[in-house]
Scaffold this active site. Structure first.
Site, PDB file in Angstrom:
ATOM      1  N   LYS A  51       0.868  -1.187   0.000  1.00 52.96           N
ATOM      2  CA  LYS A  51       0.000   0.000   0.000  1.00 52.96           C
ATOM      3  C   LYS A  51       0.903   1.234   0.000  1.00 52.96           C
ATOM      4  O   LYS A  51       1.494   1.579   1.019  1.00 52.96           O
ATOM      5  CB  LYS A  51      -0.892  -0.066   1.252  1.00 52.96           C
ATOM      6  CG  LYS A  51      -1.395   1.248   1.786  1.00 52.96           C
ATOM      7  CD  LYS A  51      -2.451   1.903   0.921  1.00 52.96           C
ATOM      8  CE  LYS A  51      -2.788   3.272   1.478  1.00 52.96           C
ATOM      9  NZ  LYS A  51      -1.827   4.320   1.042  1.00 52.96           N
ATOM     10  N   GLU A  97       8.859   1.577  11.368  1.00 57.59           N
ATOM     11  CA  GLU A  97       9.931   2.576  11.245  1.00 57.59           C
ATOM     12  C   GLU A  97       9.242   3.933  11.260  1.00 57.59           C
ATOM     13  O   GLU A  97       8.525   4.272  10.327  1.00 57.59           O
ATOM     14  CB  GLU A  97      10.705   2.334   9.946  1.00 57.59           C
ATOM     15  CG  GLU A  97      12.120   2.857  10.004  1.00 57.59           C
ATOM     16  CD  GLU A  97      12.220   4.295   9.584  1.00 57.59           C
ATOM     17  OE1 GLU A  97      11.726   5.166  10.350  1.00 57.59           O
ATOM     18  OE2 GLU A  97      12.779   4.556   8.522  1.00 57.59           O
ATOM     19  N   CYS A 140      13.504  10.402   7.511  1.00 49.80           N
ATOM     20  CA  CYS A 140      13.279   9.977   8.905  1.00 49.80           C
ATOM     21  C   CYS A 140      14.553  10.089   9.741  1.00 49.80           C
ATOM     22  O   CYS A 140      14.501  10.395  10.923  1.00 49.80           O
ATOM     23  CB  CYS A 140      12.742   8.558   8.931  1.00 49.80           C
ATOM     24  SG  CYS A 140      13.678   7.433   7.905  1.00 49.80           S
ATOM     25  N   GLU A 168       9.546  16.188  15.236  1.00 44.24           N
ATOM     26  CA  GLU A 168       9.964  15.910  13.857  1.00 44.24           C
ATOM     27  C   GLU A 168       9.220  16.868  12.936  1.00 44.24           C
ATOM     28  O   GLU A 168       7.986  16.890  12.911  1.00 44.24           O
ATOM     29  CB  GLU A 168       9.628  14.459  13.487  1.00 44.24           C
ATOM     30  CG  GLU A 168      10.126  14.092  12.110  1.00 44.24           C
ATOM     31  CD  GLU A 168       9.903  12.621  11.748  1.00 44.24           C
ATOM     32  OE1 GLU A 168       8.769  12.144  11.877  1.00 44.24           O
ATOM     33  OE2 GLU A 168      10.871  11.972  11.335  1.00 44.24           O
TER      34      GLU A 168
HETATM   35  P1  NAD Z   1       1.369   8.750   7.524  1.00 42.24           P
HETATM   36  O1  NAD Z   1       1.973   8.018   8.659  1.00 42.24           O
HETATM   37  O2  NAD Z   1       0.032   9.343   7.667  1.00 42.24           O
HETATM   38  O3  NAD Z   1       1.294   7.793   6.236  1.00 42.24           O
HETATM   39  C1  NAD Z   1       2.190   6.742   5.973  1.00 42.24           C
HETATM   40  C2  NAD Z   1       1.439   5.619   5.279  1.00 42.24           C
HETATM   41  O4  NAD Z   1       0.429   5.118   6.138  1.00 42.24           O
HETATM   42  C3  NAD Z   1       0.729   6.014   3.995  1.00 42.24           C
HETATM   43  O5  NAD Z   1       0.815   4.953   3.065  1.00 42.24           O
HETATM   44  C4  NAD Z   1      -0.706   6.177   4.441  1.00 42.24           C
HETATM   45  O6  NAD Z   1      -1.631   5.994   3.388  1.00 42.24           O
HETATM   46  C5  NAD Z   1      -0.822   5.075   5.461  1.00 42.24           C
HETATM   47  N1  NAD Z   1      -1.882   5.259   6.463  1.00 42.24           N
HETATM   48  C6  NAD Z   1      -2.475   6.408   6.863  1.00 42.24           C
HETATM   49  N2  NAD Z   1      -3.385   6.157   7.815  1.00 42.24           N
HETATM   50  C7  NAD Z   1      -3.366   4.831   8.046  1.00 42.24           C
HETATM   51  C8  NAD Z   1      -4.062   3.965   8.941  1.00 42.24           C
HETATM   52  N3  NAD Z   1      -4.962   4.431   9.797  1.00 42.24           N
HETATM   53  N4  NAD Z   1      -3.778   2.647   8.910  1.00 42.24           N
HETATM   54  C9  NAD Z   1      -2.860   2.154   8.064  1.00 42.24           C
HETATM   55  N5  NAD Z   1      -2.168   2.925   7.190  1.00 42.24           N
HETATM   56  C10 NAD Z   1      -2.413   4.248   7.182  1.00 42.24           C
HETATM   57  O7  NAD Z   1       2.387   9.841   7.098  1.00 42.24           O
HETATM   58  P2  NAD Z   1       2.079  11.150   6.243  1.00 42.24           P
HETATM   59  O8  NAD Z   1       0.771  11.803   6.510  1.00 42.24           O
HETATM   60  O9  NAD Z   1       2.327  10.767   4.858  1.00 42.24           O
HETATM   61  O10 NAD Z   1       3.189  12.084   6.831  1.00 42.24           O
HETATM   62  C11 NAD Z   1       2.960  12.681   8.093  1.00 42.24           C
HETATM   63  C12 NAD Z   1       4.223  12.745   8.896  1.00 42.24           C
HETATM   64  O11 NAD Z   1       4.783  11.441   9.013  1.00 42.24           O
HETATM   65  C13 NAD Z   1       5.331  13.545   8.261  1.00 42.24           C
HETATM   66  O12 NAD Z   1       5.180  14.892   8.478  1.00 42.24           O
HETATM   67  C14 NAD Z   1       6.531  12.977   8.944  1.00 42.24           C
HETATM   68  O13 NAD Z   1       6.713  13.569  10.191  1.00 42.24           O
HETATM   69  C15 NAD Z   1       6.168  11.528   9.130  1.00 42.24           C
HETATM   70  N6  NAD Z   1       6.759  10.651   8.097  1.00 42.24           N
HETATM   71  C16 NAD Z   1       7.716   9.806   8.482  1.00 42.24           C
HETATM   72  C17 NAD Z   1       8.315   8.994   7.537  1.00 42.24           C
HETATM   73  C18 NAD Z   1       9.399   8.047   7.893  1.00 42.24           C
HETATM   74  O14 NAD Z   1      10.173   7.670   7.039  1.00 42.24           O
HETATM   75  N7  NAD Z   1       9.474   7.585   9.112  1.00 42.24           N
HETATM   76  C19 NAD Z   1       7.941   9.069   6.207  1.00 42.24           C
HETATM   77  C20 NAD Z   1       6.911   9.939   5.844  1.00 42.24           C
HETATM   78  C21 NAD Z   1       6.335  10.720   6.818  1.00 42.24           C
END
Ligand code: NAD
Length: 491
Positions: A177, A252, A286, A385
Site C-alpha cells: 500500500k 519505522e 526519517c 519531527e
Molecule cells: P502517515 O503516517 O500518515 O502515512 C504513511 C502511510 O500510512 C501512507 O501509506 C498512508 O496511506 C498510510 N496510512 C495512513 N493512515 C493509516 C491507517 N490508519 N492505517 C494504516 N495505514 C495508514 O504519514 P504522512 O501523513 O504521509 O506524513 C505525516 C508525517 O509522518 C510527516 O510529516 C513525517 O513527520 C512523518 N513521516 C515519516 C516517515 C518516515 O520515514 N518515518 C515518512 C513519511 C512521513
C-alpha cells in the site's frame, strides 16, 4: 500513463467503486495522474489473492526460483532507470540526481535479497545440539505468511523495495500500500512484476486512502505480518489494530536525530555534512540530523559558514540542472513545515537563514533551507519531527552535555558525531541511544547494514540479513530417536 487501476492477483482491476484521486506535481501544483482509490472490497480481493498464492502454491518453498524473479525485477528497474527517476521527480518533487540514487538503490536492494534468497536455499535447516541425546532437533526458517507493507512518500520506490524485496526473498506473498501522495512508481513496480512473470497473487498493489483501507488491512485476520514506515501516530494506531490478531509487526517511525560537532572538526566538512544531513530530500528524511550540537569554540564561525552555504543552495524544479532543493511533497507537508517555522519565529527563536518561500518561486511547495540557532531544548523546533528543510542548532560545552542533549528525545533512530579524535567518536557513538550512528558523516545508507530505531522510532530492523528475518518465522522440528520407551506412563 494510466494509474487508475489496482494490481491484484496478476490483473489490473478498476476499483469496485470506480473512485480515483489526484496525484499532484508539487513543483507546479498541477495534476499529473488520477490514481485508483481502492475500497475495502478491493483490499479484501488483494488479501484473498495473497492468501491463496501463499497457501495454495509452492511459492514459499522455492527460494532459488524467487531469487531469479528478484534479479529480473532488479534488471528491469535498471533498464527503466531514466523513466522511473523522472516519474519520481514529478510525483515527489526531489531533485533528479537523488531520484536516480533511489532507483539505483531500489534495484540494488532486489539484487541483494536475491543473494539472500539463494543463501536461504543453501542453509535452510540447522541441526542444533540438545542436552538429551535421545532427541535431535532441526531449526528451519520459513516465510511468515501474507505480509502487508505500508509505505511513506519520501522515497517512494525505494521504500517499496526495502519491504517487497526481503518479503519476496523470504517466501511471503504481500499487499503493498503506497502513500497516497506518491503512488506512481509503486504501480510501475506492478508493471515490472507482471513483465517478469511474477506468479499471480504474490505481489498485490493497492493504491488508496490510508485512513480508509489501512485499518482494514492492518486488522485483517488473514494477514500475518504488517511492515510500516511513516508517522508515529499512525504507527501507534497500527500497533493497536494489529494487536487483535497478534500480528508480527515491524515499524519505522521517524526521528529527531542529533549531529554532534566537536571543535577539532574540519569546518568545511562539517558544513557539507550538516547540510546534507538536513537538506537532502528537502529534509523529508526519517533519519535527518535535524538537531545540530556544536562545541562552543567553533559555534559562531560554523554558524556563519553554514548560513552562507545554505543561501547558495539552488532551489527549483527537480529536473532543472544543479537544483539541490526541490519542493516539499504536497500542500499538507508544506503547511506543516511552514507552521513549525512560524511557531519558531513567534516564540522568538533566532532565525539565522531562510524561513520562507523563495521569492522567485510563486507556485509549488517550496521552502527555503532554514536554520534556527540557540534553540531552547523544550521548544518544538528542538523536540518535534518537522520533516522539512529546517535545522535547529545550539552550542554545547562538554562531551557529556552533548551526549545528554542528544539522547534527550522520544526518538532514537539515528545520530552522528564529528571529530578528528576517533577514540572520542567511538566513545560518543557507544553512548548515543539510537539504531544508526554515523561518524564524520550523516545519512549514507547501505543495503547491507541494519536500519531502524530505538524508543518511539520503531520496532525491528530493515535491510541486511535483519530485513530478511523480519519476514521469517523460526520453527524447531524435534525427533525422539531412541528405541527405549519414553516412560512417563509406561515405566
Ligand atoms: P502517515 O503516517 O500518515 O502515512 C504513511 C502511510 O500510512 C501512507 O501509506 C498512508 O496511506 C498510510 N496510512 C495512513 N493512515 C493509516 C491507517 N490508519 N492505517 C494504516 N495505514 C495508514 O504519514 P504522512 O501523513 O504521509 O506524513 C505525516 C508525517 O509522518 C510527516 O510529516 C513525517 O513527520 C512523518 N513521516 C515519516 C516517515 C518516515 O520515514 N518515518 C515518512 C513519511 C512521513
Amino acid at each position: 500513463m494510466s494509474y487508475n487501476q489496482l494490481y491484484i492477483n496478476g490483473q489490473w482491476l478498476t476499483p469496485k467503486n470506480g473512485q480515483t484521486f489526484s496525484s499532484i506535481d508539487p513543483s507546479n501544483e498541477q495534476e499529473i495522474a488520477q490514481v485508483a482509490a481502492a475500497s475495502v472490497e478491493d483490499a479484501e480481493l488483494a488479501v484473498q489473492a495473497a492468501r491463496q498464492a501463499f497457501d495454495q502454491t509452492d511459492w514459499s518453498q522455492q527460494p532459488k526460483q524467487r531469487a531469479v524473479y528478484l534479479r529480473a525485477i532488479a534488471q528491469e528497474i535498471r533498464q527503466q532507470l531514466d523513466q522511473l527517476a523522472e516519474i519520481e521527480v514529478r510525483d515527489n518533487g526531489k531533485p533528479l540526481p537523488e531520484a536516480v540514487w533511489d532507483i539505483q538503490d531500489a534495484a540494488g536492494c532486489f539484487d541483494f535479497y536475491a543473494d539472500l534468497a539463494e543463501q536461504l536455499a543453501e542453509n535452510q535447516d540447522e541441526q542444533i545440539p540438545l542436552s538429551d541425546e535421545r532427541f535431535s532437533s532441526v531449526v528451519c526458517k520459513e516465510a511468515v505468511g501474507v505480509a502487508c507493507a505500508i509505505i511513506p512518500w519520501n522515497y517512494p520506490l525505494l521504500m517499496a523495495a526495502w519491504k517487497v524485496a526481503p518479503a519476496l526473498a523470504a517466501g511471503c506473498t504481500l499487499i503493498l500500500k503506497p502513500a497516497e501522495a506518491t503512488s506512481l512508481t509503486a504501480m510501475e513496480l506492478g508493471r515490472i512484476a507482471e513483465k517478469v512473470g511474477l506468479p499471480a497473487g504474490v505481489l498485490n498493489i493497492v493504491t488508496g486512502i490510508g485512513s480508509e483501507i489501512g485499518p482494514y488491512l492492518t486488522a485483517h485476520p488473514e494477514i500475518d505480518k504488517v511492515a510500516f514506515t511513516g508517522s508515529v501516530p499512525i504507527g501507534k494506531q497500527i500497533m493497536q489494530s494489529a494487536a487483535h490478531s497478534v500480528k508480527n509487526l515491524s515499524l519505522e517511525l521517524g526521528g529527531k536525530s542529533a549531529f554532534i560537532i566537536f571543535a577539532d572538526s574540519d569546518l568545511d566538512a562539517a558544513v557539507e555534512w550538516i547540510m546534507f544531513g538536513i537538506f537532502w530530500n528537502q529534509g523529508q528524511v526519517c533519519s535527518a540530523t535535524s538537531r545540530v550540537l556544536v562545541e562552543q569554540a567553533i559555534y559562531p564561525e560554523l554558524l556563519k559558514r553554514l548560513a552562507e552555504a545554505a543561501q547558495k543552495i539552488k532551489i527549483g524544479q527537480g529536473l532543472e540542472a544543479d537544483v539541490k532543493l526541490g519542493p516539499l511533497v504536497n500542500a499538507k507537508q508544506y503547511q506543516q513545515v511552514m507552521n513549525a517555522i512560524q511557531q519558531g519565529k513567534q516564540d522568538g527563536v533566532t532565525l539565522m537563514s531562510g524561513g520562507k518561500r523563495p521569492a522567485h518561486l510563486a507556485q509549488g511547495y517550496y521552502v527555503e533551507p532554514t536554520i534556527f540557532m540557540d534553540v531552547p531544548v523544550e521548544h518544538p523546533l528542538w523536540t518535534d519531527e518537522i520533516f522539512g528543510p529546517v535545522v535547529a542548532i545550539r552550542a554545547f560545552e562538554t562531551e557529556q552535555e552533548a551526549i545528554q542533549l542528544a539522547n534527550q528525545s522520544i526518538f532514537g533512530l539515528a545520530g552522528a558525531v564529528m571529530s578528528k579524535d576517533m577514540a572520542r567518536c567511538q566513545r560518543v557513538a557507544g553512548k548515543l541511544r539510537a539504531g544508526i550512528i554515523w561518524i564524520n558523516c550523516s545519512q549514507p545508507t547501505f543495503t547491507e547494514a541494519p536500519w531502524g530505531g530505538y524508543k518511539q522510532s520503531g520496532i525491528g530492523r530493515e535491510l541486511g540479513i535483519w530485513g530478511l528475518e523480519n519476514y521469517l518465522e523460526i520453527k524447531q522440528i524435534t525427533s525422539y530417536d531412541s528405541d527405549q520407551p519414553w516412560g512417563w506412563y509406561n515405566s
